[in-house]
Motif scaffolding. Structure first.
Motif, PDB file in Angstrom:
ATOM      1  N   GLY A  63       0.742  -1.326   0.413  1.00  0.00           N
ATOM      2  CA  GLY A  63      -0.006   0.188  -0.046  1.00  0.00           C
ATOM      3  C   GLY A  63       1.086   1.152   0.154  1.00  0.00           C
ATOM      4  O   GLY A  63       2.189   1.210   0.742  1.00  0.00           O
ATOM      5  N   SER A  98       4.667   3.225  -7.613  1.00  0.00           N
ATOM      6  CA  SER A  98       4.215   2.233  -8.459  1.00  0.00           C
ATOM      7  C   SER A  98       5.739   1.814  -8.898  1.00  0.00           C
ATOM      8  O   SER A  98       5.136   0.532  -9.914  1.00  0.00           O
ATOM      9  CB  SER A  98       2.817   2.919  -8.785  1.00  0.00           C
ATOM     10  OG  SER A  98       4.298   3.424  -9.580  1.00  0.00           O
ATOM     11  N   ALA A 104      -1.807  -1.905  -4.043  1.00  0.00           N
ATOM     12  CA  ALA A 104      -2.759  -1.758  -4.152  1.00  0.00           C
ATOM     13  C   ALA A 104      -3.216  -1.314  -3.435  1.00  0.00           C
ATOM     14  O   ALA A 104      -5.062  -1.921  -3.154  1.00  0.00           O
ATOM     15  CB  ALA A 104      -2.553  -3.735  -3.294  1.00  0.00           C
ATOM     16  N   TYR A 105      -3.673  -0.612  -2.580  1.00  0.00           N
ATOM     17  CA  TYR A 105      -4.425   0.298  -1.928  1.00  0.00           C
ATOM     18  C   TYR A 105      -3.406   1.152  -2.045  1.00  0.00           C
ATOM     19  O   TYR A 105      -2.236   1.765  -1.817  1.00  0.00           O
ATOM     20  CB  TYR A 105      -4.673  -0.288  -0.763  1.00  0.00           C
ATOM     21  CG  TYR A 105      -4.083  -0.853   0.407  1.00  0.00           C
ATOM     22  CD1 TYR A 105      -3.583   0.149   1.347  1.00  0.00           C
ATOM     23  CD2 TYR A 105      -3.295  -1.851   0.297  1.00  0.00           C
ATOM     24  CE1 TYR A 105      -2.403  -0.232   1.778  1.00  0.00           C
ATOM     25  CE2 TYR A 105      -1.994  -2.683   1.507  1.00  0.00           C
ATOM     26  CZ  TYR A 105      -2.174  -1.153   2.399  1.00  0.00           C
ATOM     27  OH  TYR A 105      -1.368  -1.812   3.476  1.00  0.00           O
ATOM     28  N   VAL A 130      -6.442   9.569  -5.116  1.00  0.00           N
ATOM     29  CA  VAL A 130      -6.808   8.435  -5.801  1.00  0.00           C
ATOM     30  C   VAL A 130      -7.838   8.016  -7.123  1.00  0.00           C
ATOM     31  O   VAL A 130      -7.024   7.341  -8.127  1.00  0.00           O
ATOM     32  CB  VAL A 130      -7.235   7.666  -4.942  1.00  0.00           C
ATOM     33  CG1 VAL A 130      -6.998   6.406  -5.363  1.00  0.00           C
ATOM     34  CG2 VAL A 130      -6.317   7.914  -3.696  1.00  0.00           C
ATOM     35  N   ASP A 134      -5.907   5.609  -9.581  1.00  0.00           N
ATOM     36  CA  ASP A 134      -6.335   4.964 -10.724  1.00  0.00           C
ATOM     37  C   ASP A 134      -7.752   4.715  -9.572  1.00  0.00           C
ATOM     38  O   ASP A 134      -7.487   4.468  -7.914  1.00  0.00           O
ATOM     39  CB  ASP A 134      -5.508   3.481 -10.108  1.00  0.00           C
ATOM     40  CG  ASP A 134      -6.341   1.765 -10.565  1.00  0.00           C
ATOM     41  OD1 ASP A 134      -7.692   1.855 -10.687  1.00  0.00           O
ATOM     42  OD2 ASP A 134      -5.742   0.723 -10.287  1.00  0.00           O
ATOM     43  N   LEU A 137      -8.270   1.699  -7.022  1.00  0.00           N
ATOM     44  CA  LEU A 137      -6.958   1.605  -5.535  1.00  0.00           C
ATOM     45  C   LEU A 137      -8.765   1.732  -4.562  1.00  0.00           C
ATOM     46  O   LEU A 137      -8.885   2.564  -4.580  1.00  0.00           O
ATOM     47  CB  LEU A 137      -5.910   2.405  -5.766  1.00  0.00           C
ATOM     48  CG  LEU A 137      -5.100   2.019  -6.189  1.00  0.00           C
ATOM     49  CD1 LEU A 137      -3.935   3.380  -6.898  1.00  0.00           C
ATOM     50  CD2 LEU A 137      -4.491   0.289  -6.085  1.00  0.00           C
ATOM     51  N   ALA A 249      -7.039  -7.077   0.369  1.00  0.00           N
ATOM     52  CA  ALA A 249      -6.164  -6.980  -1.644  1.00  0.00           C
ATOM     53  C   ALA A 249      -6.100  -7.718  -2.110  1.00  0.00           C
ATOM     54  O   ALA A 249      -6.452  -7.525  -3.303  1.00  0.00           O
ATOM     55  CB  ALA A 249      -5.751  -5.534  -1.506  1.00  0.00           C
TER      56      ALA A 249
END
Length: 253
Positions: A63, A98, A104-105, A130, A134, A137, A249
């Motif tokens: 995350g 990334s 994932a969150y 966010v 994406d 997410l 996730a």
């Protein structure tokens, strides 16, 4: 009937350069989600790469732990931002992490977490960042908070988070760290609070009241003394209560 499940998360990668805070490697053997510092309140590229690689190898979800641009204050001092500037700072941090692993969150850190829980401007900046990066997410945050409400309104997935080792106020927000009882240190109390939040979805406040706490993830802080042993005891307590401990996730059968 499927068993109840709960995620166990911790803040990791909170060192900088040669300085390290906490035992990331040991905690990655215990937690199921890693909130990785993205360089603003703590962390640096090499630390981010190291933690993400280790988390991926151990099947731990990654995350983005986004915070204020405040290395000196460890992101625990409130900063007033223009909304667009805060949005861009958060978006920058998610993008940076990334580069080293699959995010994932997203979870706000420190003062940003607390301010976004009650302040529409800063919560809106988190939601905007966010959504821009994406919209699939999930946002990990306090259930019932302003951030939770705005994220849901924007179509984002919200995952409620409870803190095993923090004291709560009657309105369900966290007690400020400057107040007595804000951080729980006795292992039995920490485990009991985690289990109760996970099973009964309630938490006791500092004055003995009970407030709803519909959480899907429990946080244990990695920078407290004895954090590794405490996290292990929390995980054991959750399993003894009949819960499956796994990343929210990455649901597993």
């Amino acid at each position: 009937m499927p068993s109840l499940s709960i995620d166990l998360n911790a803040d990791l990668g909170e060192g900088f350069g040669r300085w390290r805070l906490g035992d990331d490697e040991a905690l990655l053997d215990i937690v199921t989600s890693a909130n990785v510092a993205c360089g603003f309140h703590a962390g640096d590229p090499s630390t981010m790469r190291r933690v993400c690689a280790a988390a991926t190898a151990k099947g731990v979800a990654i995350g983005a732990q986004v915070g204020y641009r405040d290395l000196a204050g460890f992101g625990r001092r409130r900063i007033e931002y223009e909304p667009d500037e805060l949005r861009d700072d958060i978006l920058y941090q998610i993008g940076a992490l990334s580069a080293f692993g699959k995010v994932a969150y997203v979870k706000p850190h420190g003062a940003l977490y607390n301010v976004a829980a009650v302040d529409e401007v800063q919560a809106g900046a988190v939601v905007a960042a966010v959504s821009a990066f994406d919209a699939a997410l999930p946002v990990l945050c306090q259930p019932g908070s302003t951030l939770s409400r705005l994220a849901i309104d924007a179509g984002l997935t919200v995952v409620g988070e409870g803190f095993a080792d923090r004291g709560y106020r009657p309105d369900g927000t966290l007690m400020p760290r400057s107040q007595p009882g804000a951080v729980l240190h006795e292992a039995g109390a920490v485990v009991a609070q985690a289990v109760r939040m996970a099973v009964e979805k309630v938490v006791a406040t500092g004055d003995g009241q009970e407030v709803p706490s519909p959480v899907a993830s429990i946080c244990v802080h990695g920078d407290t003394p004895g954090a590794v042993e405490l996290a292990a005891r929390v995980r054991a307590g959750l399993r003894e209560a009949g819960l499956t401990v796994r990343p929210f996730a990455y649901p597993q059968s």
